[in-house]
Design a protein around this motif. Structure first.
Motif, PDB file in Angstrom:
ATOM      1  N   GLY A  53       0.807  -1.210   0.000  1.00 51.87           N
ATOM      2  CA  GLY A  53       0.000   0.000   0.000  1.00 51.87           C
ATOM      3  C   GLY A  53       0.841   1.261   0.000  1.00 51.87           C
ATOM      4  N   GLN A  54       1.951   1.246   0.727  1.00 55.33           N
ATOM      5  CA  GLN A  54       2.857   2.400   0.730  1.00 55.33           C
ATOM      6  C   GLN A  54       3.408   2.646  -0.672  1.00 55.33           C
ATOM      7  N   LEU A  56       1.963   1.829  -3.495  1.00 60.63           N
ATOM      8  CA  LEU A  56       0.880   2.341  -4.329  1.00 60.63           C
ATOM      9  C   LEU A  56       0.590   3.809  -4.024  1.00 60.63           C
ATOM     10  N   ALA A  57       0.723   4.200  -2.748  1.00 57.74           N
ATOM     11  CA  ALA A  57       0.531   5.606  -2.390  1.00 57.74           C
ATOM     12  C   ALA A  57       1.580   6.481  -3.062  1.00 57.74           C
ATOM     13  N   CYS A  62      -0.169  10.267  -3.658  1.00 61.16           N
ATOM     14  CA  CYS A  62      -1.278  10.663  -2.786  1.00 61.16           C
ATOM     15  C   CYS A  62      -0.889  11.784  -1.824  1.00 61.16           C
ATOM     16  N   TYR A 132      -8.837   5.818 -10.798  1.00 63.41           N
ATOM     17  CA  TYR A 132      -8.686   4.822  -9.735  1.00 63.41           C
ATOM     18  C   TYR A 132      -9.687   3.683  -9.859  1.00 63.41           C
ATOM     19  N   ASP A 139      -5.420  -4.076  -4.553  1.00 63.44           N
ATOM     20  CA  ASP A 139      -4.601  -2.869  -4.431  1.00 63.44           C
ATOM     21  C   ASP A 139      -5.315  -1.805  -3.604  1.00 63.44           C
ATOM     22  N   SER A 140      -6.623  -1.693  -3.762  1.00 66.24           N
ATOM     23  CA  SER A 140      -7.390  -0.755  -2.943  1.00 66.24           C
ATOM     24  C   SER A 140      -7.270  -1.109  -1.467  1.00 66.24           C
ATOM     25  N   LEU A 143      -3.744  -0.218  -0.176  1.00 61.56           N
ATOM     26  CA  LEU A 143      -3.600   1.221   0.028  1.00 61.56           C
ATOM     27  C   LEU A 143      -4.319   1.657   1.301  1.00 61.56           C
ATOM     28  N   TYR A 146      -2.332   0.667   4.389  1.00 63.79           N
ATOM     29  CA  TYR A 146      -1.209   1.571   4.642  1.00 63.79           C
ATOM     30  C   TYR A 146      -1.686   2.871   5.282  1.00 63.79           C
ATOM     31  N   ALA A 205      -3.491   3.741 -10.955  1.00 61.39           N
ATOM     32  CA  ALA A 205      -2.888   4.468  -9.836  1.00 61.39           C
ATOM     33  C   ALA A 205      -2.148   5.718 -10.287  1.00 61.39           C
TER      34      ALA A 205
END
Length: 435
Positions: A53-54, A56-57, A62, A132, A139-140, A143, A146, A205
């Motif tokens: 998640g990190q 992907l952020a 983000c 998104y 993946d959602s 994220l 995280y 993303a």
């Protein structure tokens, strides 16, 4: 005594009532439309999920939007200027009072995939759920895991400052009916895994279309997957085409693209303006394999059916005046620019980008060139290029007509066909905020 004519008034009232009934119907349809809940997978390793998640952020950048300058990370409050007014990003830390601490992963999926808040209200598409929606449920969930691991920050969300009628959230039902349909990424079986990975990141993303696509009067992206380039609303910055055509990345190698995305500099160009922040805060942290996948995918995007060979801008001056402007511009270039960018605009990679054949400055609009000369250009500091060379601002030194002259010279030299720049255009962008 004549009776007042009421026929017109009756038709007006009936028309208004019909419009309201129609709008109510669209709102009801959007509200009651079935939502794909996704399939949440069992979490085998919570730490691995949070690390994913990190990543992907970072891929989605983000923090850049959800952090006000000098503020706590992900606590929201950053102003997003738009042609419709100002929107303020939300607090996405796990604070229960002001953030998303009371959200479930289903609520979070609903926001990313369906563009709706925990309470069911429609979200403004400044939050790029239109991209998104292609992210997977796994993946959602990663994220969300995280974000839930971050320190909670108690910072109330600010109300948007939008003009009427854009501040009427119910009208988003009409916008969504016209321009948004929840979807998912479908791999192309004719392509290999690397290409599909690049497509997934760019379309989902990475939300590249948020900047690199033109928008209509209602803020909807035109041909979002084509990445044909466009002006970023309210920022006065032109995001160039990313397709594989002549005006896009056609003459770039995959290695050139990868270098720019990873380090902010390449033999073909330099990341400046908003792209500098994206590389510095986001793309440099992607794995080499993901950067390569993005590069491979972008090179295969088809060019539009017709590409303009000449730029737009100010009308071409009369021959005598054009000759005078080019002579003045050449003189200014020789005294201020030639040491870095070369006598033929060839630059000196990777420190000084080329100006010859650079579509970011010689594209359909001279915005980037004007703003870079006025305000300077500063690539990001990255692991691959920790001490970048920047371009000083010449706005305090040069008049509007001098900036116009040197840019007109650059845009009409070494094979460039970027049109002309007027002093009035330069003056218009002197007061535009830098971010």
């Amino acid at each position: 005594m004549r009776r007042p004519c009421t026929t017109g008034l009756k038709w007006l009232l009936l028309s208004t009532a019909g419009t309201l009934v129609g709008l109510a119907g669209v709102v009801a349809w959007q509200s009651l439309a079935s939502e794909d809940p996704g399939v949440a997978s069992a979490v085998g390793d919570p730490q691995a999920q949070r690390l994913k998640g990190q990543y992907l952020a970072q891929a989605g950048n983000c923090m850049a939007c959800h952090t006000v300058r000098g503020g706590a990370g992900y606590a929201g409050g950053r102003a997003i200027a738009s042609p419709f007014g100002t929107l303020y990003t939300s607090n996405i830390t796990p604070d229960k009072a002001t953030g998303i601490g009371n959200w479930s992963r289903d609520d979070f999926w609903r926001a990313l995939h369906h563009g709706r808040g925990r309470d069911g209200r429609f979200l403004y598409p400044a939050f790029p759920y239109t991209s998104y929606t292609r992210m997977s449920r796994d993946d959602s969930d990663a994220l969300f895991a995280y974000l839930q691991s971050l320190p909670p920050v108690n910072q109330p969300n600010r109300d948007h400052a939008l003009r009427f009628p854009y501040n009427q959230r119910m009208l988003l039902a009409l916008w969504r009916a016209l321009y948004f349909k929840p979807g998912s990424f479908t791999p192309d079986p004719a392509r290999d895994a690397q290409w599909n990975r690049g497509a997934y990141l760019v379309q989902g993303a990475g939300h590249c279309s948020a900047c690199h696509s033109a928008r209509n009067a209602l803020g909807a992206s035109l041909a979002p997957l084509a990445l044909e380039g466009g002006v970023i609303p309210a920022l006065a910055w032109y995001a160039p085409p990313l397709h594989g055509g002549e005006k896009g990345l056609g003459s770039w190698s995959e290695a050139d693209i990868a270098a720019l995305l990873k380090t902010g500099v390449s033999p073909r160009g330099t990341a400046l303006g908003p792209m500098s922040e994206i590389v510095g805060r986001s793309l440099q942290y992607l794995t080499d394999s993901d950067i390569s996948a993005i590069s491979v995918y972008l090179k295969t995007l088809p060019a539009p059916s017709s590409e303009s060979s000449a730029g737009s801008g100010a009308p071409r001056p009369e021959p005598a005046e054009a000759k005078r402007i080019l002579k003045q511009g050449q003189k200014l270039y020789g005294s201020l620019c030639v040491d870095c960018h070369g006598g033929k605009g060839q630059g000196s990679a990777p420190d000084y980008p080329p100006l010859a054949g650079n579509h970011a400055i010689a594209g359909p609009q001279p915005l980037n060139a004007i703003r870079t000369v006025l305000n300077g250009g500063f690539p990001p500091s990255t692991t691959g290029n920790p001490y970048p060379f920047g371009m000083p601002p010449f706005g305090p030194q040069l008049s509007d007509s001098e900036v116009a002259a040197v840019l007109s010279y650059v845009l009409n030299s070494w094979g460039n066909q970027g049109g002309w720049v007027s002093a009035s255009e330069v003056n218009r962008y002197r007061s535009v905020p830098l971010d």
